[in-house]
Design a protein around this motif. Structure first.
Motif, short mmCIF file in Angstrom:
data_model
loop_
_atom_site.label_atom_id
_atom_site.label_comp_id
_atom_site.label_asym_id
_atom_site.label_seq_id
_atom_site.Cartn_x
_atom_site.Cartn_y
_atom_site.Cartn_z
N ALA A 1 0.85 -1.19 0.00
CA ALA A 1 0.00 0.00 0.00
C ALA A 1 0.88 1.23 0.00
CB ALA A 1 -0.92 0.01 1.22
N TYR B 1 -3.18 0.37 -3.71
CA TYR B 1 -3.09 -0.92 -3.03
C TYR B 1 -2.79 -2.04 -4.02
CZ TYR B 1 -5.39 1.40 0.90
OH TYR B 1 -5.70 2.25 1.94
N ARG C 1 -6.47 -5.13 -1.58
CA ARG C 1 -7.47 -4.06 -1.72
C ARG C 1 -8.79 -4.50 -1.11
NH1 ARG C 1 -6.83 -3.26 -6.73
NH2 ARG C 1 -5.33 -1.55 -6.52
#
Length: 119
Positions: free
Chosen positions: A48, A58, A63
């Motif tokens: 990230a 991400y 995610r």
């Protein structure tokens, strides 16, 4: 500038963990703060990223489960890890890129914190 990562440990699959990374001093200009991870036998990969404009990015694999955030006053970047999976097991590293003064670029890594997810 030094980065100190913490918060790793053993967590059960489906559980949560929050990683923290504190900078030893204020940074003149931050372009990005990131969390990366490296599993045994694999290359280090981006998990990230958050930019100076608070834009986030991400890895597809995290995610919707992980959230990166920062607290400028505390010189800290966080990684909230929810619904962890066994494949999230890795050493997690924080990184800062930017400038330590108007002329000197900065690219610093923390020491890494181990995250182990058990089934």
């Amino acid at each position: 500038v030094q980065l100190q990562a913490s918060g790793g440990g053993l967590v059960q699959s489906g559980g949560s963990l929050r990683l923290s990374c504190v900078a030893s001093e204020a940074i003149f200009k931050i372009d990005s703060l990131g969390w990366y991870r490296q599993a045994p036998g694999k290359q280090r990969e981006l998990v990230a990223l958050i930019t100076s404009g608070a834009n986030t990015n991400y890895a597809d694999s995290v995610r919707g489960r992980f959230t990166i955030s920062r607290d400028t006053a505390k010189k800290t970047v966080y990684l909230q890890m929810n619904m962890v999976k066994r494949e999230d097991t890795a050493v997690y590293y924080c990184n800062v890129r930017g400038f330590s003064d108007p002329w000197t670029t900065l690219d610093v890594w923390g020491q890494g914190t181990q995250v182990t997810v058990s089934s």
